[in-house]
Design an enzyme around this catalytic site. Structure first.
Site, PDB file in Angstrom:
ATOM      1  N   GLY A  16       0.828  -1.206   0.000  1.00 34.09           N
ATOM      2  CA  GLY A  16       0.000   0.000   0.000  1.00 34.09           C
ATOM      3  C   GLY A  16       0.859   1.250   0.000  1.00 34.09           C
ATOM      4  O   GLY A  16       2.095   1.189   0.023  1.00 34.09           O
ATOM      5  N   ASP A  17       0.179   2.399  -0.095  1.00 29.68           N
ATOM      6  CA  ASP A  17       0.850   3.709  -0.072  1.00 29.68           C
ATOM      7  C   ASP A  17       1.838   3.894  -1.225  1.00 29.68           C
ATOM      8  O   ASP A  17       2.843   4.589  -1.072  1.00 29.68           O
ATOM      9  CB  ASP A  17       1.584   3.939   1.264  1.00 29.68           C
ATOM     10  CG  ASP A  17       0.666   3.767   2.451  1.00 29.68           C
ATOM     11  OD1 ASP A  17      -0.470   4.256   2.363  1.00 29.68           O
ATOM     12  OD2 ASP A  17       1.063   3.128   3.436  1.00 29.68           O
ATOM     13  N   GLU A  18       1.554   3.290  -2.357  1.00 34.39           N
ATOM     14  CA  GLU A  18       2.468   3.406  -3.501  1.00 34.39           C
ATOM     15  C   GLU A  18       2.279   4.732  -4.241  1.00 34.39           C
ATOM     16  O   GLU A  18       3.058   5.062  -5.133  1.00 34.39           O
ATOM     17  CB  GLU A  18       2.251   2.247  -4.489  1.00 34.39           C
ATOM     18  CG  GLU A  18       2.587   0.864  -3.942  1.00 34.39           C
ATOM     19  CD  GLU A  18       1.389   0.193  -3.297  1.00 34.39           C
ATOM     20  OE1 GLU A  18       0.333   0.868  -3.177  1.00 34.39           O
ATOM     21  OE2 GLU A  18       1.489  -0.975  -2.902  1.00 34.39           O
ATOM     22  N   LYS A  20      -1.089   5.764  -5.378  1.00 35.15           N
ATOM     23  CA  LYS A  20      -2.116   5.471  -6.395  1.00 35.15           C
ATOM     24  C   LYS A  20      -2.926   6.702  -6.790  1.00 35.15           C
ATOM     25  O   LYS A  20      -3.302   6.848  -7.943  1.00 35.15           O
ATOM     26  CB  LYS A  20      -3.057   4.374  -5.876  1.00 35.15           C
ATOM     27  CG  LYS A  20      -2.380   3.012  -5.789  1.00 35.15           C
ATOM     28  CD  LYS A  20      -3.310   1.957  -5.257  1.00 35.15           C
ATOM     29  CE  LYS A  20      -3.482   1.989  -3.772  1.00 35.15           C
ATOM     30  NZ  LYS A  20      -2.343   1.614  -2.944  1.00 35.15           N
ATOM     31  N   ALA A  43      -8.080   3.443   3.525  1.00 36.55           N
ATOM     32  CA  ALA A  43      -7.203   4.004   2.489  1.00 36.55           C
ATOM     33  C   ALA A  43      -6.998   5.497   2.740  1.00 36.55           C
ATOM     34  O   ALA A  43      -7.817   6.138   3.384  1.00 36.55           O
ATOM     35  CB  ALA A  43      -7.840   3.797   1.125  1.00 36.55           C
ATOM     36  N   GLY A  44      -5.914   6.019   2.224  1.00 35.39           N
ATOM     37  CA  GLY A  44      -5.668   7.459   2.309  1.00 35.39           C
ATOM     38  C   GLY A  44      -5.010   7.886   1.017  1.00 35.39           C
ATOM     39  O   GLY A  44      -3.842   7.609   0.799  1.00 35.39           O
ATOM     40  N   HIS A  45      -5.786   8.485   0.134  1.00 31.51           N
ATOM     41  CA  HIS A  45      -5.257   8.839  -1.182  1.00 31.51           C
ATOM     42  C   HIS A  45      -5.038  10.346  -1.265  1.00 31.51           C
ATOM     43  O   HIS A  45      -5.983  11.123  -1.221  1.00 31.51           O
ATOM     44  CB  HIS A  45      -6.214   8.327  -2.273  1.00 31.51           C
ATOM     45  CG  HIS A  45      -6.235   6.820  -2.343  1.00 31.51           C
ATOM     46  ND1 HIS A  45      -7.154   6.110  -3.059  1.00 31.51           N
ATOM     47  CD2 HIS A  45      -5.417   5.898  -1.788  1.00 31.51           C
ATOM     48  CE1 HIS A  45      -6.901   4.813  -2.933  1.00 31.51           C
ATOM     49  NE2 HIS A  45      -5.852   4.662  -2.163  1.00 31.51           N
ATOM     50  N   ARG A 146     -22.585 -13.481   7.571  1.00 34.44           N
ATOM     51  CA  ARG A 146     -23.998 -13.220   7.241  1.00 34.44           C
ATOM     52  C   ARG A 146     -24.723 -12.471   8.357  1.00 34.44           C
ATOM     53  O   ARG A 146     -25.895 -12.680   8.619  1.00 34.44           O
ATOM     54  CB  ARG A 146     -24.752 -14.523   6.886  1.00 34.44           C
ATOM     55  CG  ARG A 146     -24.551 -15.003   5.491  1.00 34.44           C
ATOM     56  CD  ARG A 146     -23.355 -15.843   5.192  1.00 34.44           C
ATOM     57  NE  ARG A 146     -22.854 -16.690   6.208  1.00 34.44           N
ATOM     58  CZ  ARG A 146     -22.733 -18.006   6.121  1.00 34.44           C
ATOM     59  NH1 ARG A 146     -23.133 -18.614   5.042  1.00 34.44           N
ATOM     60  NH2 ARG A 146     -22.181 -18.707   7.074  1.00 34.44           N
ATOM     61  N   GLN A 227      -4.982  -0.042  -0.707  1.00 40.12           N
ATOM     62  CA  GLN A 227      -3.955  -0.889  -0.058  1.00 40.12           C
ATOM     63  C   GLN A 227      -3.030  -1.488  -1.138  1.00 40.12           C
ATOM     64  O   GLN A 227      -2.870  -0.864  -2.178  1.00 40.12           O
ATOM     65  CB  GLN A 227      -4.589  -1.988   0.808  1.00 40.12           C
ATOM     66  CG  GLN A 227      -5.297  -1.468   2.061  1.00 40.12           C
ATOM     67  CD  GLN A 227      -6.704  -0.985   1.811  1.00 40.12           C
ATOM     68  OE1 GLN A 227      -7.504  -1.662   1.202  1.00 40.12           O
ATOM     69  NE2 GLN A 227      -7.017   0.197   2.277  1.00 40.12           N
ATOM     70  N   THR A 242      -4.867  -6.716   5.293  1.00 41.15           N
ATOM     71  CA  THR A 242      -6.173  -6.098   5.475  1.00 41.15           C
ATOM     72  C   THR A 242      -7.231  -7.183   5.250  1.00 41.15           C
ATOM     73  O   THR A 242      -6.887  -8.356   5.033  1.00 41.15           O
ATOM     74  CB  THR A 242      -6.342  -4.862   4.564  1.00 41.15           C
ATOM     75  OG1 THR A 242      -7.537  -4.168   4.975  1.00 41.15           O
ATOM     76  CG2 THR A 242      -6.429  -5.227   3.089  1.00 41.15           C
ATOM     77  N   THR A 309      -3.622   7.497   9.277  1.00 38.17           N
ATOM     78  CA  THR A 309      -3.405   7.490  10.730  1.00 38.17           C
ATOM     79  C   THR A 309      -2.226   8.368  11.150  1.00 38.17           C
ATOM     80  O   THR A 309      -2.011   8.564  12.339  1.00 38.17           O
ATOM     81  CB  THR A 309      -3.114   6.050  11.208  1.00 38.17           C
ATOM     82  OG1 THR A 309      -1.993   5.565  10.469  1.00 38.17           O
ATOM     83  CG2 THR A 309      -4.300   5.135  10.987  1.00 38.17           C
ATOM     84  N   ARG A 313       5.867   5.441   8.410  1.00 38.94           N
ATOM     85  CA  ARG A 313       5.948   4.196   7.637  1.00 38.94           C
ATOM     86  C   ARG A 313       7.351   3.606   7.787  1.00 38.94           C
ATOM     87  O   ARG A 313       8.339   4.350   7.818  1.00 38.94           O
ATOM     88  CB  ARG A 313       5.678   4.464   6.154  1.00 38.94           C
ATOM     89  CG  ARG A 313       4.276   4.970   5.904  1.00 38.94           C
ATOM     90  CD  ARG A 313       4.044   5.258   4.430  1.00 38.94           C
ATOM     91  NE  ARG A 313       2.732   5.856   4.228  1.00 38.94           N
ATOM     92  CZ  ARG A 313       2.472   6.836   3.370  1.00 38.94           C
ATOM     93  NH1 ARG A 313       3.426   7.332   2.612  1.00 38.94           N
ATOM     94  NH2 ARG A 313       1.251   7.311   3.262  1.00 38.94           N
ATOM     95  N   ASP A 341      12.394  10.192  -7.555  1.00 35.41           N
ATOM     96  CA  ASP A 341      13.161  11.342  -7.057  1.00 35.41           C
ATOM     97  C   ASP A 341      13.634  11.131  -5.611  1.00 35.41           C
ATOM     98  O   ASP A 341      14.684  11.636  -5.228  1.00 35.41           O
ATOM     99  CB  ASP A 341      12.295  12.612  -7.116  1.00 35.41           C
ATOM    100  CG  ASP A 341      10.932  12.410  -6.444  1.00 35.41           C
ATOM    101  OD1 ASP A 341      10.249  11.427  -6.797  1.00 35.41           O
ATOM    102  OD2 ASP A 341      10.570  13.216  -5.567  1.00 35.41           O
TER     103      ASP A 341
HETATM  104  P1  IMP Z   1      -6.993  -2.528   8.355  1.00 37.75           P
HETATM  105  O1  IMP Z   1      -7.150  -2.495   6.878  1.00 37.75           O
HETATM  106  O2  IMP Z   1      -7.336  -1.220   9.026  1.00 37.75           O
HETATM  107  O3  IMP Z   1      -7.696  -3.696   8.977  1.00 37.75           O
HETATM  108  O4  IMP Z   1      -5.432  -2.755   8.687  1.00 37.75           O
HETATM  109  C1  IMP Z   1      -4.763  -3.967   8.382  1.00 37.75           C
HETATM  110  C2  IMP Z   1      -3.346  -3.705   7.886  1.00 37.75           C
HETATM  111  O5  IMP Z   1      -3.402  -3.046   6.632  1.00 37.75           O
HETATM  112  C3  IMP Z   1      -2.532  -2.784   8.794  1.00 37.75           C
HETATM  113  O6  IMP Z   1      -1.181  -3.191   8.744  1.00 37.75           O
HETATM  114  C4  IMP Z   1      -2.662  -1.419   8.139  1.00 37.75           C
HETATM  115  O7  IMP Z   1      -1.593  -0.570   8.437  1.00 37.75           O
HETATM  116  C5  IMP Z   1      -2.676  -1.831   6.671  1.00 37.75           C
HETATM  117  N1  IMP Z   1      -3.376  -0.862   5.824  1.00 37.75           N
HETATM  118  C6  IMP Z   1      -4.696  -0.669   5.707  1.00 37.75           C
HETATM  119  N2  IMP Z   1      -4.969   0.289   4.826  1.00 37.75           N
HETATM  120  C7  IMP Z   1      -3.796   0.698   4.331  1.00 37.75           C
HETATM  121  C8  IMP Z   1      -3.420   1.652   3.330  1.00 37.75           C
HETATM  122  O8  IMP Z   1      -4.241   2.315   2.695  1.00 37.75           O
HETATM  123  N3  IMP Z   1      -2.088   1.771   3.100  1.00 37.75           N
HETATM  124  C9  IMP Z   1      -1.170   1.028   3.745  1.00 37.75           C
HETATM  125  N4  IMP Z   1      -1.469   0.135   4.684  1.00 37.75           N
HETATM  126  C10 IMP Z   1      -2.772  -0.041   4.970  1.00 37.75           C
END
Ligand code: IMP
Length: 435
Positions: A16-18, A20, A43-45, A146, A227, A242, A309, A313, A341
């Site tokens: 994740g965090d590439e 996107k 996610a955090g975009h 369910r 992710q 995740t 959060t 990283r 870069d």
């Molecule tokens: P959850 O998705 O909140 O359940 O977290 C599970 C794992 O996925 C944890 O290690 C998080 O840090 C990681 N994770 C969830 N969403 C992201 C994301 O958007 N980027 C990077 N890591 C993520």
């Protein structure tokens, strides 16, 4: 008018965090529909337009482009309060977030506050995953058990109430067993969900039917993964993953458009590797001296703090063994590479080409005990800092050598290279991605 443009699935092929959002932002310029198909507001975009930064957690990154319709597909777990807050924030910036261009699948499963409580409570227990605490795992858990509630079921509040109470009681019991007694009363939880639903309802659609229709009209559909592959619930570094399938195949399940319509898979990697949360990370820079310093350099220069959060990283070298596995799992047609870069200015750059497992060299990424592998590196010459650019001729020679090494190892072409934070700092090598 029917276009010949391919539907594209963009997936992260690391943890994740590439980056996107920047790629989606570029591709959305020419696309008609942008779709999120898994995950939720974990996610955090981050998108940078001019000097303004916008962070989106749930709403697809295509929303900043006037020409696109944005869809939150059924594979997403949906927090109504977060959606409404994000919508309000975009609205205050003058972005059109009307139901015409922001659509949500009526069969998305809902994240309730009790899912968040359970997510956080479990994190203090023995197996700390380092989740984002957004209730993602428990909401997917209820879906599989369910016990979940889908958005559209709120159209019949009495029916929804009965179902929601079942899910609530189940979580309340689990929380009490963990010693948590501060659980909001059911009536409070349900009443605020009903209130939020009134504002969400105009956005609801049958996303599958909508996307099939759009596809028949020849519209270009862009799938925005969240992710990364190594966090996939099946293929990631389980249990440090995740709770959704983050790989390209899930774009079909999580949106309701059939798999034959996924024309091109674009796999995105950073020029190095990062990970947030717990779990194995073979190429993490941890060895005191040159190695640790390089990790700190990446963290600082790449501003490696989680956009959801704010957690720092973990940083490390590019792991070609893991990358090759991710490319195969996603059937990646072309690679996009971000943050070239950030590595500039280092005297040397490393890439892991093999793992040593129980004394044997391998190029196969294992399914178990990844914390025990020893990465074996190839050292490549570093390159001098260069200004963000859209021209390949501006790139230092050694950085081109680095890119070529990745292509040779993986057998997949690098079609896009991001060279800075800004929209225009991107090299497009494949004409189909030129806007
Ligand atoms: P959850 O998705 O909140 O359940 O977290 C599970 C794992 O996925 C944890 O290690 C998080 O840090 C990681 N994770 C969830 N969403 C992201 C994301 O958007 N980027 C990077 N890591 C993520």
């Amino acid at each position: 008018m029917k276009s010949n443009k391919k539907n594209i699935v963009l997936v992260g092929i690391q943890w994740g965090d590439e980056g996107k959002a920047k790629i989606i932002d570029h591709l959305a310029e020419g696309a008609d529909v942008v779709v999120r198909f898994q995950g939720g507001n974990n996610a955090g975009h981050t998108i940078v337009v001019g000097n303004e930064k916008t962070v989106l957690h749930l709403i697809p990154s295509g929303i900043l482009h006037k020409n696109t319709t944005n869809v939150i597909g059924n594979g997403v777990v949906f927090d109504m309060a977060v959606f409404l807050e994000e919508k309000r924030r975009l609205q205050s910036k003058g972005v059109d977030v009307s139901a015409n261009r922001l659509k949500v699948s009526e069969i998305c499963h809902v994240i309730f506050p009790f899912h968040q409580l359970l997510d956080r409570a479990r994190e203090t227990a023995k197996t700390k995953i380092g989740t984002t605490g957004r209730g993602i795992g428990p909401a997917y858990g209820d879906k599989a058990m369910r016990l979940g509630l889908r958005l559209g079921s709120f159209r019949d509040p009495q029916w929804a109430r009965e179902r929601c109470e079942l899910a609530y009681q189940d979580k309340a019991l689990a929380l009490k067993e963990m010693g948590q007694t501060q659980i909001p009363p059911f009536d409070e939880v349900f009443t605020s969900a009903v209130q939020a639903f009134r504002e969400v309802e105009p956005h609801l659609i049958d996303s599958s039917r909508y996307l099939i229709e759009q596809s028949k009209l020849g519209k270009q559909i862009l799938f925005e993964g969240a992710q990364g592959t190594l966090l996939d619930i099946d293929y990631g570094t389980y249990p440090y993953v995740t709770s959704s399938n983050t790989t390209a195949g899930f774009a079909a399940c999580g949106s309701g458009l059939g798999p034959a319509k996924l024309d091109f898979v674009l796999g995105l990697t950073k020029a190095y590797t990062t990970r947030v949360g717990s779990g194995p990370f073979p190429t993490e820079c941890l060895v005191a001296g040159e190695d640790l310093d390089a990790g700190k350099y990446m963290a600082q220069k790449g501003n490696e703090f989680g956009s959801t959060t704010g957690r720092p990283r973990r940083c490390g070298w590019l792991d070609l063994v893991a990358l090759k596995r991710a490319i195969a799992l996603n059937s990646v047609h072309g690679l996009a590479l971000s943050k070239l870069d950030v590595l500039s200015g280092l005297p040397k750059v490393r890439v892991a080409t093999h793992y040593e497992i129980s004394g044997k060299r391998t190029q196969d990424f294992p399914n178990f005990w990844i914390e025990d592998v020893k990465p074996l590196y190839e050292d490549l010459p570093g390159w001098e800092p260069f200004p963000g650019t859209c021209k390949e001729s501006d790139l230092p020679k050694s950085s081109l050598h680095f890119l070529k090494r990745i292509e040779d190892y993986t057998g997949v072409p690098i079609v896009m290279i991001s060279t800075g934070q800004k929209r225009e700092e991107m090299i497009i090598r494949d004409p189909q991605f030129k806007i």
